[in-house]
Design a protein around this motif. Structure first.
Motif, PDB file in Angstrom:
ATOM      1  N   UNK A   1       8.764  12.144   6.166  1.00  0.00           N
ATOM      2  CA  UNK A   1       7.682  10.915   5.844  1.00  0.00           C
ATOM      3  C   UNK A   1       6.219  11.408   6.540  1.00  0.00           C
ATOM      4  N   UNK A   2       5.409  11.192   5.930  1.00  0.00           N
ATOM      5  CA  UNK A   2       4.051  11.231   6.573  1.00  0.00           C
ATOM      6  C   UNK A   2       4.094  10.911   8.041  1.00  0.00           C
ATOM      7  N   UNK A   3       3.218  11.528   8.681  1.00  0.00           N
ATOM      8  CA  UNK A   3       3.086  11.447  10.269  1.00  0.00           C
ATOM      9  C   UNK A   3       2.604  10.013  10.650  1.00  0.00           C
ATOM     10  N   UNK A   4       1.621   9.340   9.522  1.00  0.00           N
ATOM     11  CA  UNK A   4       1.180   8.125   9.734  1.00  0.00           C
ATOM     12  C   UNK A   4       1.920   7.113   8.959  1.00  0.00           C
ATOM     13  N   UNK A   5       2.857   7.353   8.253  1.00  0.00           N
ATOM     14  CA  UNK A   5       3.594   6.378   7.673  1.00  0.00           C
ATOM     15  C   UNK A   5       3.808   4.975   8.179  1.00  0.00           C
ATOM     16  N   UNK A   6       4.264   4.892   9.312  1.00  0.00           N
ATOM     17  CA  UNK A   6       4.569   3.633  10.047  1.00  0.00           C
ATOM     18  C   UNK A   6       3.128   2.859  10.122  1.00  0.00           C
ATOM     19  N   UNK A   7       2.087   3.571  10.336  1.00  0.00           N
ATOM     20  CA  UNK A   7       0.586   3.019  10.488  1.00  0.00           C
ATOM     21  C   UNK A   7       0.239   2.272   9.296  1.00  0.00           C
ATOM     22  N   UNK A   8       0.794   2.592   7.951  1.00  0.00           N
ATOM     23  CA  UNK A   8       0.436   2.229   6.640  1.00  0.00           C
ATOM     24  C   UNK A   8       1.506   1.262   6.179  1.00  0.00           C
ATOM     25  N   UNK A   9       2.695   1.243   6.679  1.00  0.00           N
ATOM     26  CA  UNK A   9       3.833   0.435   6.231  1.00  0.00           C
ATOM     27  C   UNK A   9       3.435  -0.940   5.658  1.00  0.00           C
ATOM     28  N   UNK A  10       2.778  -2.001   6.552  1.00  0.00           N
ATOM     29  CA  UNK A  10       2.834  -3.162   6.240  1.00  0.00           C
ATOM     30  C   UNK A  10       1.292  -3.350   5.724  1.00  0.00           C
ATOM     31  N   UNK A  11       0.472  -2.426   5.543  1.00  0.00           N
ATOM     32  CA  UNK A  11      -0.993  -2.496   4.991  1.00  0.00           C
ATOM     33  C   UNK A  11      -0.986  -3.190   3.591  1.00  0.00           C
ATOM     34  N   UNK A  12      -2.003  -4.123   3.340  1.00  0.00           N
ATOM     35  CA  UNK A  12      -2.177  -4.679   2.023  1.00  0.00           C
ATOM     36  C   UNK A  12      -3.414  -3.644   1.350  1.00  0.00           C
ATOM     37  N   UNK A  13      -3.275  -3.973   0.042  1.00  0.00           N
ATOM     38  CA  UNK A  13      -4.451  -3.389  -0.938  1.00  0.00           C
ATOM     39  C   UNK A  13      -4.477  -1.609  -0.783  1.00  0.00           C
ATOM     40  N   UNK A  14      -3.193  -1.137  -0.485  1.00  0.00           N
ATOM     41  CA  UNK A  14      -3.098   0.375  -0.325  1.00  0.00           C
ATOM     42  C   UNK A  14      -3.511   0.791  -1.783  1.00  0.00           C
ATOM     43  N   UNK A  15      -3.409   0.463  -2.916  1.00  0.00           N
ATOM     44  CA  UNK A  15      -3.749   1.216  -4.166  1.00  0.00           C
ATOM     45  C   UNK A  15      -5.072   1.303  -4.321  1.00  0.00           C
ATOM     46  N   UNK A  16      -5.847   0.190  -4.141  1.00  0.00           N
ATOM     47  CA  UNK A  16      -7.180   0.237  -4.051  1.00  0.00           C
ATOM     48  C   UNK A  16      -7.878   1.111  -3.107  1.00  0.00           C
ATOM     49  N   UNK A  17      -7.276   1.328  -1.819  1.00  0.00           N
ATOM     50  CA  UNK A  17      -7.750   2.056  -0.742  1.00  0.00           C
ATOM     51  C   UNK A  17      -7.407   3.684  -0.891  1.00  0.00           C
ATOM     52  N   UNK A  18      -6.242   3.992  -1.500  1.00  0.00           N
ATOM     53  CA  UNK A  18      -5.887   5.075  -1.402  1.00  0.00           C
ATOM     54  C   UNK A  18      -5.153   5.817  -2.595  1.00  0.00           C
ATOM     55  N   UNK A  19      -4.884   5.024  -3.705  1.00  0.00           N
ATOM     56  CA  UNK A  19      -4.210   5.808  -4.751  1.00  0.00           C
ATOM     57  C   UNK A  19      -5.078   7.028  -5.276  1.00  0.00           C
ATOM     58  N   UNK A  20      -3.953   8.022  -5.435  1.00  0.00           N
ATOM     59  CA  UNK A  20      -4.430   9.388  -6.084  1.00  0.00           C
ATOM     60  C   UNK A  20      -3.474   9.701  -7.074  1.00  0.00           C
ATOM     61  N   UNK A  21      -4.026  10.205  -8.372  1.00  0.00           N
ATOM     62  CA  UNK A  21      -3.307  10.873  -9.244  1.00  0.00           C
ATOM     63  C   UNK A  21      -2.773  12.177  -8.993  1.00  0.00           C
ATOM     64  N   UNK A  22      -2.953  12.838  -8.195  1.00  0.00           N
ATOM     65  CA  UNK A  22      -2.606  14.318  -7.708  1.00  0.00           C
ATOM     66  C   UNK A  22      -1.157  14.171  -7.377  1.00  0.00           C
ATOM     67  N   UNK A  23      -0.472  15.278  -7.981  1.00  0.00           N
ATOM     68  CA  UNK A  23       0.645  15.561  -7.908  1.00  0.00           C
ATOM     69  C   UNK A  23       1.125  16.005  -6.442  1.00  0.00           C
ATOM     70  N   UNK A  24       2.467  15.840  -6.106  1.00  0.00           N
ATOM     71  CA  UNK A  24       2.805  16.232  -4.886  1.00  0.00           C
ATOM     72  C   UNK A  24       3.481  17.562  -5.141  1.00  0.00           C
ATOM     73  N   UNK A  25       4.395  18.153  -4.226  1.00  0.00           N
ATOM     74  CA  UNK A  25       4.818  19.473  -4.283  1.00  0.00           C
ATOM     75  C   UNK A  25       6.070  19.402  -5.149  1.00  0.00           C
ATOM     76  N   UNK A  26       6.838  18.264  -4.973  1.00  0.00           N
ATOM     77  CA  UNK A  26       8.168  18.492  -5.601  1.00  0.00           C
ATOM     78  C   UNK A  26       9.206  19.254  -4.834  1.00  0.00           C
ATOM     79  N   UNK A  27      10.115  19.643  -5.467  1.00  0.00           N
ATOM     80  CA  UNK A  27      11.294  20.342  -4.410  1.00  0.00           C
ATOM     81  C   UNK A  27      10.909  21.755  -4.873  1.00  0.00           C
TER      82      UNK A  27
END
Length: 112
Positions: free
Chosen positions: A86-112
């Motif tokens: 998981x990302x190093x800061x995953x726990x810091x964002x776990x219960x955060x609200x409005x994450x879509x508006x703040x952070x959403x990105x349509x950029x792809x990840x790396x996959x396998x």
């Protein structure tokens, strides 16, 4: 019925769910995962594996707005079938609200 990944996955992107999926229907974005609704066999094994409880059945009213997002991005993001750290800061964002508006990105990840 299908399962969908919701806002709780944004910036957390735990991949425990990917590891248990028998049909490899998860796709990876830069900051979240999605499920391809036409590939999901509705087995439900992924739902309890998600630490931030970001996976819901599409019959849950909270899943409504996420179904089209999952479908759209599962057709362009790479498939992921193996668990990653998981990302190093995953726990810091776990219960955060409005994450879509703040952070959403349509950029792809790396996959396998």
């Amino acid at each position: 019925m299908t399962y969908v990944v919701t806002e709780a996955c944004i910036k957390c992107k735990y991949t425990d769910c990917v590891e248990v999926c028998p049909v490899d229907c998860f796709y990876e974005g830069d900051i979240m995962l999605v499920i391809h609704p036409d590939e999901c066999i509705d087995c439900g094994v992924c739902e309890p594996e998600c630490p931030p409880e970001a996976i819901l059945p599409d019959t849950d009213s909270q899943a409504d707005r996420w179904l089209s997002l999952n479908k759209d991005f599962s057709e362009s993001w790479p498939n992921i079938t193996r668990k990653k750290d998981a990302p190093a800061d995953a726990e810091a964002h776990r219960d955060e609200e409005n994450k879509y508006d703040k952070y959403f990105s349509d950029s792809p990840g790396q996959g396998d």
